[in-house]
Write an enzyme that holds these catalytic residues in place. Structure first.
Site, PDB file in Angstrom:
ATOM      1  N   SER A 164     -40.609  36.362 -70.224  1.00 23.29           N
ATOM      2  CA  SER A 164     -39.725  35.180 -70.095  1.00 23.29           C
ATOM      3  C   SER A 164     -40.108  34.533 -68.865  1.00 23.29           C
ATOM      4  CB  SER A 164     -38.401  35.870 -69.885  1.00 23.29           C
ATOM      5  OG  SER A 164     -37.228  34.965 -69.862  1.00 23.29           O
ATOM      6  N   GLU A 295     -35.266  35.150 -80.819  1.00 23.05           N
ATOM      7  CA  GLU A 295     -35.221  35.050 -79.409  1.00 23.05           C
ATOM      8  C   GLU A 295     -33.748  34.444 -79.299  1.00 23.05           C
ATOM      9  OE1 GLU A 295     -37.272  35.380 -76.824  1.00 23.05           O
ATOM     10  OE2 GLU A 295     -39.642  34.598 -77.878  1.00 23.05           O
ATOM     11  N   HIS A 392     -34.638  38.118 -77.788  1.00 27.75           N
ATOM     12  CA  HIS A 392     -35.482  37.995 -76.249  1.00 27.75           C
ATOM     13  C   HIS A 392     -35.514  39.172 -75.632  1.00 27.75           C
ATOM     14  CE1 HIS A 392     -36.904  35.267 -73.183  1.00 27.75           C
ATOM     15  NE2 HIS A 392     -36.214  36.076 -72.345  1.00 27.75           N
TER      16      HIS A 392
END
Length: 476
Positions: A164, A295, A392
């Protein structure tokens, strides 16, 4: 062996507040190094995801610190340096899920680090150095270069890995001349080269925060605030930026806005990381890029937003917010015949925010003949974690081999696959050791991509019709 809370730079407070990192003061005698050091000042994650992203807060000013896990004996071993995520405003390198024991067990010296977040690390100010958070990571890498041999590591074989915001920081480092020579390989999960702001954009963020503070937007004025006050202003500024046009639902669906992020300052970061990659910056660095299959579920499912999406809003958001054509939307619908409109929109949101930027960076590096491998993490089923699937940040504990931590069950399920963890962790170990990850590098003809489940399956151009639905400008 583990060595915790080692300062790589001086405490960034007092005379060093809102300044570039300064050398850490020396100490005499033996430092215990048995406890995690202070974490950088930060706010909390939004309430809807706090149970999914457990945080750790350790008070203290000496927050520019790192941790080392190393085999009990060994010399000139490969090194993996971890840069945590958290949208540049959350997270720390001290979380239990980032325990580096599994890497040390497998012959890799593992380093995790903290860097400054939010306004402390990324607010663009006219009377001090820009990109302080980026400079922190560079300072930590310089410490690794100078000191890691004492822990059995080889400073000439350093792989930097991040997820990220951490991966986005790595993309920035690939375009940063000051980082040249500090690492030889990079692993980037769920973050590519789409996070840098222009100086003009960054100045708008500064003006917004200064207005909220009722002070001039300068270091001289803002350094008078306490860290807690600046954390509060960071949160208020972020909330203001995310409010968009005032429609809460559309604001929740909008592409991610990151008011605090690296800045193209013309100095440390002279140009866009994507443009720099096209022009060959970082071409000597071998890169492994990975996203997760689902995600968007982490961001949209826990808030209850997805249940409010109907076909009309799906159509409107796909076109107006993400620039997806009607034919593109049909491709997503056709591949998910049983999915709700909200689940389809989540897939589009996630691809727009993570998969397509990863393809753009991979493509830029292919143009520069830079070795790049592409992967996708598919190992968590929706039935395992209340519909989140391979969302995610679901992949990180699998890479570290920390999937048994009970606090991670809401994100990765109560019974995560050890085989899947072995597959991803093993790939990281092999890559950090200088090996080929096990499949062909990315190219425009075949687009080979490794899909991680309990095993590794290599496919060519997965979901090709969805990739082709996006405007070429987003992928070039």
């Amino acid at each position: 062996m583990r060595y915790l809370g080692i300062p790589y730079a001086a405490a960034p407070f007092g005379p060093h507040r809102l300044r570039a990192p300064r050398p850490a003061p020396a100490w005499t005698g033996v430092r215990a190094a048995t406890a995690m050091g202070p974490t950088a000042p930060k706010g909390a994650y939004p309430a809807a995801v706090q149970h999914l992203l457990p945080e750790l807060e350790i008070p203290g000013e000496e927050c520019l610190n790192l941790n080392v896990w190393a085999p009990a004996d060994g010399a000139a071993l490969p090194v993996l340096v971890w840069v945590h995520g958290g949208a540049f405003v959350n997270g720390s390198g001290s979380l239990p899920e980032y325990d580096g024991s599994a890497f040390a067990r497998d012959g890799i010296v593992c380093v995790t680090l903290n860097y400054r977040l939010g306004a402390e690390g990324f607010l663009h100010l006219p009377d001090t150095e820009a990109n302080r958070g980026v400079r922190d990571v560079i300072a930590a890498l310089a410490w690794v270069r100078d000191e890691i041999a004492r822990f059995g590591g080889d400073p000439g074989r350093v792989t930097i890995a991040g997820e990220s915001a951490g991966a986005m920081l790595i993309a920035t480092l690939l375009a940063t001349p000051a980082a040249e020579g500090l690492f030889t390989r990079a692993i980037m999960h769920s973050g590519a080269a789409a996070a840098t702001a222009s100086a003009a954009q960054a100045e708008q963020v500064t003006a917004r925060l200064a207005a909220l503070a009722g002070r001039p937007g300068t270091r001289a004025a803002l350094a008078q605030l306490s860290p807690a006050e600046l954390v509060t202003l960071t949160g208020q500024t972020s909330a203001s930026a995310l409010a968009g046009d005032g429609d809460p639902l559309r604001a929740a669906l909008a592409p991610r806005r990151r008011p605090f992020s690296p800045v193209i300052d013309g100095d440390l970061v002279p140009r866009s990381p994507l443009q720099a990659s096209r022009e060959g910056a970082g071409a000597e660095i071998e890169v492994l890029l990975c996203t997760t299959r689902d995600e968007g579920q982490l961001f949209l499912a826990p808030t209850g937003v997805l249940q409010r999406i109907d076909d009309a809003l799906l159509t409107d958001a796909a076109e107006q917010l993400y620039g997806l054509s009607a034919a593109g939307l049909s491709a997503y619908r056709g591949n998910r015949p049983a999915a709700t409109p909200g689940r389809i929109l989540s897939a589009i949101w996630g691809d727009h925010s993570f998969w397509i930027p990863a393809l753009a960076l991979a493509g830029a590096r292919v143009q520069a003949r830079a070795p790049t491998w592409l992967a996708r993490f598919d190992a968590v089923r929706e039935a395992d974690n209340d519909g989140l699937g391979s969302c995610h940040a679901s992949d990180v504990p699998f890479a570290f081999g920390t999937i048994d931590l009970p606090q991670l069950a809401p994100r990765i399920g109560a019974h995560p696959s050890r085989a899947a963890s072995d597959a991803l962790h093993g790939t990281w170990v092999a890559f950090a050791a200088g090996q080929d990850p096990g499949w062909a590098p990315y190219d425009f003809e075949r687009r080979p991509t490794a899909l991680f489940t309990d095993t590794i399956t290599v496919v060519e151009d997965p979901a090709a019709e969805e990739r082709q639905a996006w405007p070429d400008a987003l992928q070039q």
